[in-house]
Design a protein around this motif. Sequence first.
Motif, mmCIF file in Angstrom:
data_model
loop_
_atom_site.group_PDB
_atom_site.id
_atom_site.type_symbol
_atom_site.label_atom_id
_atom_site.label_comp_id
_atom_site.label_asym_id
_atom_site.label_seq_id
_atom_site.Cartn_x
_atom_site.Cartn_y
_atom_site.Cartn_z
ATOM 1 N N GLY A 1 -2.885 10.008 -0.577
ATOM 2 C CA GLY A 1 -1.953 9.500 -1.559
ATOM 3 C C GLY A 1 -0.951 10.589 -2.050
ATOM 4 N N VAL B 1 2.791 9.682 -1.790
ATOM 5 C CA VAL B 1 3.097 8.625 -2.845
ATOM 6 C C VAL B 1 3.854 9.451 -4.044
ATOM 7 C CG1 VAL B 1 2.551 7.108 -4.775
ATOM 8 C CG2 VAL B 1 1.227 6.864 -2.396
ATOM 9 N N GLY C 1 -1.948 5.415 -6.911
ATOM 10 C CA GLY C 1 -2.342 5.685 -5.615
ATOM 11 C C GLY C 1 -2.953 7.109 -5.555
ATOM 12 N N THR D 1 -8.774 5.581 -6.488
ATOM 13 C CA THR D 1 -8.070 4.632 -5.455
ATOM 14 C C THR D 1 -9.188 4.101 -4.576
ATOM 15 O OG1 THR D 1 -6.151 5.864 -5.688
ATOM 16 C CG2 THR D 1 -6.081 4.220 -3.739
ATOM 17 N N GLY E 1 1.927 2.616 -6.273
ATOM 18 C CA GLY E 1 2.584 3.438 -5.291
ATOM 19 C C GLY E 1 3.947 4.030 -5.612
#
Length: 283
Positions: A51, A54, A233, A238, A260
């Motif tokens: 993640g 992101v 995220g 998550t 996101g």
Amino acid sequence: MSPESQASEALPSRRRRTPRGGRHRGDESFLLPPGSPALVLAVPGHARQAGAEVAHELARLVEIEHTGQPAYLAHLEGEEANLNAVLAGLRRDEDAPAAVVVPLSTGPDRAMDAAVHAAVAGSPARAVAAEPLGPHPLIAEALHDRLADAGLARADRIRLMTMVTAASGFIIATPGDAAAVRQAEVTGVLLASRLAAPVFTASLNDVASVKAAAEQLHAAGATSIAVAPHLIGTEPETGLIAPAAASVGSVGSAHSAPLGPHPALARLAALRYVEALSSALAQ
């Protein structure tokens, strides 16, 4: 120099972009003048976790869409791009903050807030802690978009799309404890207004909380339920999204994706920066 004159020099000016087509037409952005305090996005976890991309994409959106200046990523764990190290490496100015730290979080998180404030208090360069991104109506907008992307809710009128609504009740599943759930209820009210459907909130960290919300929705007449993850995220929770949706028992364990790098979050990060800097310079 007076606080008022400092504010006039250091605060970002507003700019209106040439209108663009699409759903973000007419959005206002903030153009930061050279020498403005750094905008630092505080990211939970470490730089190599799942993640992390992101956060990089959100930083890019903040830069190109709203500020025109670099947005720095700083992680709360690990040694790479650690928040303490990032703050220590910034220029120092006795008359103005060197950085504004914006927590990359959809709502107040006691552990994250404590880590950010501790880093700001211990920074050799003067820094200011901003509020988390939510609650805010733009969070509800982003949740709506993700539900629509997954085919679980009708798209909003701005997107001029028609779509069969696959769910008649929704659960906003947020990281954190009961206090986080109460904060997310503000977003739940806003999302329910957008969807014209019942919305309850629950903790991703507590499956019993999710099941209880599902029972309330069934009692309210919902025949199918979808889970809307109230996170970006980058958070460790998550991985709890799919199990939470499965615990509801809906066909296909329906849930949308995390928010996101949604444009609304980039806009909120710039807004929180401006709010915190304005407050600091007014003191």
